[in-house]
Design an enzyme around this catalytic site. Structure first.
Site, short mmCIF file in Angstrom:
data_model
loop_
_atom_site.label_atom_id
_atom_site.label_comp_id
_atom_site.label_asym_id
_atom_site.label_seq_id
_atom_site.Cartn_x
_atom_site.Cartn_y
_atom_site.Cartn_z
N THR A 179 5.51 -10.27 -0.95
CA THR A 179 4.39 -10.57 -1.83
C THR A 179 4.85 -11.31 -3.08
O THR A 179 5.99 -11.14 -3.53
CB THR A 179 3.64 -9.29 -2.27
OG1 THR A 179 4.55 -8.42 -2.94
CG2 THR A 179 3.02 -8.59 -1.08
N GLU A 220 -0.84 -8.21 -5.88
CA GLU A 220 0.22 -8.59 -4.97
C GLU A 220 -0.35 -9.53 -3.91
O GLU A 220 -1.18 -9.13 -3.10
CB GLU A 220 0.82 -7.34 -4.32
CG GLU A 220 1.45 -6.40 -5.33
CD GLU A 220 1.97 -5.14 -4.69
OE1 GLU A 220 3.16 -5.13 -4.32
OE2 GLU A 220 1.18 -4.19 -4.56
#
Length: 167
Positions: free
Chosen positions: A45, A99
């Site tokens: 991420t 994220e």
């Protein structure tokens, strides 16, 4: 290797045409996160800076969203993305985060790079999970939901937004 998806979830979400508050455009910088995405989950991420978080939390509740993302310079490639926005209950975070999992394999990390995203829709609320495998299964399902939902004409068109190309 077969990807396990949650069979109880629809693979296309949202109306045929994005409706308010979408699309939501946010720019920021990629910052170091908790270090779990790649290592523990196998799902890297890009964590967004606090300034970008402020914008996101004004516009969105916690949950999982889909849309488009661009890393680096304006005019570079735009990729589908899935974003977890919130506390990540499975990990009992004490700080909210955004994220972004970009659906593309990058050759290296890009901490400090500019990130631009356009959120086009909502997938689901944040949830806690009984196991890491259950969490990963739902994330894999989120990824498939994003891919399928973004294939629709009005969602695909957002990929060419001026945020990404400066026109």
């Amino acid at each position: 290797m077969t990807i396990q998806l949650n069979p109880n979830r629809k693979l296309v979400v949202g109306p045929e045409i994005p409706t308010k508050p979408y699309p939501i455009s946010v720019s920021g910088t990629v910052v170091k996160g908790f270090g779990r995405g790649s290592k523990e989950l196998g799902i890297p991420t890009a964590n967004m800076s606090d300034e970008a978080l402020e914008v996101m939390f004004k516009e969105c509740d916690t949950g999982v969203y889909y849309g488009w993302a661009q890393i680096g310079k304006i005019g570079s490639a735009v990729y589908p993305m899935v974003m977890s926005l919130g506390w990540n209950p499975y990990y009992k975070n004490e700080k909210k985060s955004a994220e972004v999992h970009i659906l593309h394999e990058f050759p290296s990390d890009f901490y400090g790079e500019n990130i631009r995203i356009i959120v086009t829709g909502y997938i689901r609320p944040e949830m806690n999970y009984p196991s890491l495998d259950a969490l990963i299964c739902d994330i894999k399902t989120d990824i498939e939901v994003a891919k399928q939902s973004l294939k629709r004409k009005h969602y695909e068109a957002i990929r060419n937004d001026s945020l990404f190309y400066g026109n």
